[in-house]
Design an enzyme around this catalytic site. Sequence first.
Site, PDB file in Angstrom:
ATOM      1  N   ASN A 191     -10.124   7.769   7.061  1.00 15.55           N
ATOM      2  CA  ASN A 191     -10.029   6.305   6.892  1.00 15.55           C
ATOM      3  C   ASN A 191     -10.580   5.551   8.096  1.00 15.55           C
ATOM      4  O   ASN A 191     -10.984   4.391   7.997  1.00 15.55           O
ATOM      5  CB  ASN A 191      -8.568   5.861   6.740  1.00 15.55           C
ATOM      6  CG  ASN A 191      -7.842   6.457   5.554  1.00 15.55           C
ATOM      7  OD1 ASN A 191      -6.645   6.664   5.602  1.00 15.55           O
ATOM      8  ND2 ASN A 191      -8.551   6.752   4.480  1.00 15.55           N
ATOM      9  N   LEU A 192     -10.541   6.204   9.275  1.00 21.70           N
ATOM     10  CA  LEU A 192     -10.734   5.461  10.525  1.00 21.70           C
ATOM     11  C   LEU A 192     -12.160   4.970  10.729  1.00 21.70           C
ATOM     12  O   LEU A 192     -12.407   4.105  11.570  1.00 21.70           O
ATOM     13  CB  LEU A 192     -10.295   6.324  11.721  1.00 21.70           C
ATOM     14  CG  LEU A 192      -8.829   6.789  11.674  1.00 21.70           C
ATOM     15  CD1 LEU A 192      -8.514   7.649  12.898  1.00 21.70           C
ATOM     16  CD2 LEU A 192      -7.877   5.611  11.607  1.00 21.70           C
TER      17      LEU A 192
ATOM     18  N   ASP B 187       0.868  -1.182   0.000  1.00 24.17           N
ATOM     19  CA  ASP B 187       0.000   0.000   0.000  1.00 24.17           C
ATOM     20  C   ASP B 187       0.905   1.231   0.000  1.00 24.17           C
ATOM     21  O   ASP B 187       1.857   1.297   0.774  1.00 24.17           O
ATOM     22  CB  ASP B 187      -0.898   0.001   1.255  1.00 24.17           C
ATOM     23  CG  ASP B 187      -2.079   0.948   1.129  1.00 24.17           C
ATOM     24  OD1 ASP B 187      -3.221   0.513   1.350  1.00 24.17           O
ATOM     25  OD2 ASP B 187      -1.855   2.141   0.794  1.00 24.17           O
TER      26      ASP B 187
ATOM     27  N   CYS C 287     -14.545   4.839  -3.174  1.00 26.11           N
ATOM     28  CA  CYS C 287     -15.132   5.175  -1.870  1.00 26.11           C
ATOM     29  C   CYS C 287     -15.039   6.652  -1.556  1.00 26.11           C
ATOM     30  O   CYS C 287     -15.939   7.235  -0.961  1.00 26.11           O
ATOM     31  CB  CYS C 287     -14.405   4.419  -0.760  1.00 26.11           C
ATOM     32  SG  CYS C 287     -14.824   2.700  -0.703  1.00 26.11           S
TER      33      CYS C 287
ATOM     34  N   CYS D 129      -7.449 -15.431 -20.192  1.00 29.46           N
ATOM     35  CA  CYS D 129      -7.432 -16.772 -19.589  1.00 29.46           C
ATOM     36  C   CYS D 129      -7.901 -17.898 -20.506  1.00 29.46           C
ATOM     37  O   CYS D 129      -7.927 -19.050 -20.080  1.00 29.46           O
ATOM     38  CB  CYS D 129      -8.224 -16.783 -18.286  1.00 29.46           C
ATOM     39  SG  CYS D 129     -10.014 -16.874 -18.487  1.00 29.46           S
TER      40      CYS D 129
ATOM     41  N   ASP E  42      -9.680  -2.204  -4.305  1.00 31.91           N
ATOM     42  CA  ASP E  42     -10.953  -1.618  -4.692  1.00 31.91           C
ATOM     43  C   ASP E  42     -10.793  -0.471  -5.691  1.00 31.91           C
ATOM     44  O   ASP E  42     -11.421   0.565  -5.550  1.00 31.91           O
ATOM     45  CB  ASP E  42     -11.744  -1.158  -3.457  1.00 31.91           C
ATOM     46  CG  ASP E  42     -13.241  -1.118  -3.763  1.00 31.91           C
ATOM     47  OD1 ASP E  42     -13.643  -1.611  -4.839  1.00 31.91           O
ATOM     48  OD2 ASP E  42     -14.004  -0.573  -2.942  1.00 31.91           O
ATOM     49  N   ASN E  43      -9.921  -0.651  -6.669  1.00 31.10           N
ATOM     50  CA  ASN E  43      -9.920   0.287  -7.793  1.00 31.10           C
ATOM     51  C   ASN E  43      -9.585  -0.476  -9.071  1.00 31.10           C
ATOM     52  O   ASN E  43      -8.969  -1.546  -9.030  1.00 31.10           O
ATOM     53  CB  ASN E  43      -8.982   1.480  -7.542  1.00 31.10           C
ATOM     54  CG  ASN E  43      -7.527   1.084  -7.603  1.00 31.10           C
ATOM     55  OD1 ASN E  43      -6.990   0.789  -8.669  1.00 31.10           O
ATOM     56  ND2 ASN E  43      -6.884   1.055  -6.444  1.00 31.10           N
TER      57      ASN E  43
HETATM   58 ZN   LIG Z   1     -10.884 -14.783 -18.330  1.00 35.67          ZN
END
Ligand SMILES: [Zn+2]
Length: 384
Positions: free
Chosen positions: A183-184, A175, A305, A365, A243-244
């Site tokens: 944030n808290l 991070d 967020c 994939c 989360d981005n």
């Molecule tokens: Zn895939």
Amino acid sequence: MSRSVDSGLVEIPDLGPAQALERVRDGARLVDVREAHERALGMAEGAIGIDRSALTAQPQVHLPDVGAEILLICQGGTRSRLAAQALAAQGYRNLASVLGGTSAWEAAGLPMVRTDIDDDFAERYSRHLRLPEVGLEGQRRLQQARVLLVGAGGLGSPAAFYLAAAGVGTLRLVDDDVVDRSNLQRQILHADDRIGMSKVASAAVAISALNPRTHLEAFHERITSANVERMLDAVDVVIDGGDNFPVRYLLNDACVKLGKPLVYGAVHRFEGQLSVFDAGRHRGQAPCYRCLFPEPPPPEAAPNCSEAGVLGVLPGVVGLLQATEAIKLVLGIGDSLAGRLLQFDALAMRFHQTRLAPDPDCVVCAPGKPFPGYIDYQQFCAAR
Ligand SMILES: [Zn+2]
């Protein structure tokens, strides 16, 4: 000596642990009838371990002399009495059950024999060790595991706490942010007196206070296509707590390439979702994130967020579900969320599950398709 009476069954005398120890020293046989995973935590000194079912099915195999003095011990004193009754019914004449079992024996400070695990390990993880699905072998697997957690924020906080508590041996935390007062409300790894500190340093304080056995590999940097493979090196499971979109696509592509399971989670206002993307290990059978969303949404449709707001407990719920999946993947137990998207609506208090199929034409994939290479995810996302 007290005597206990069970309806319709033979009376089995109870012996206190200290009395039992004296009898053992005088030559009585002490038999621990718990299961192997329980005995792995330690047995009363002098005991031999025989599972209750094996003992009562064929007692003569284990204890040929029906006249010998035999003391039975379990965890709390119930199973040992049942075993003694079963033996009495098969002709054994000199039986007793240890009152309070191994718990009482240990509490009385009587000598125990342990395997090679230390007391801290045995005590700290005792509730795991009692689960046959985890047990000593599983706990050792957790201890040897390395989990990569990208993001020490809302999702990463509960996940890191519980993974450390559960005994994951190495947490690699990446991070590049610092702790901010805003944030808290949800990022419970951090504390008011650590505002301004880097999130990984703050996380190290919290994690080492909780479980000093967990080794933290902290990287105060942003995860990019230049360092992602280094970050995934020697990792068993990857948790996306970023989360981005740039991080999400980057982790997905790297996990497919390197064959690592990815535990994905996202939150928005009052709703969250998660899944396990395991396409790297199961090509053509399990989907990846791009099978679901081949390309990122336009930025205005995907606020984070800080722009949209989020109910503080929501990332707690989703982050803990991610930690649950990570632990299951390490232990190899249960059914993972691979091939399923789980959505959570906090206001309605409902979970909804959708089946996900792999896309046979997925650019990343699809079986037999060469890896297309990493792209500039920041620009890729910003341009849309
Ligand atoms: Zn895939």
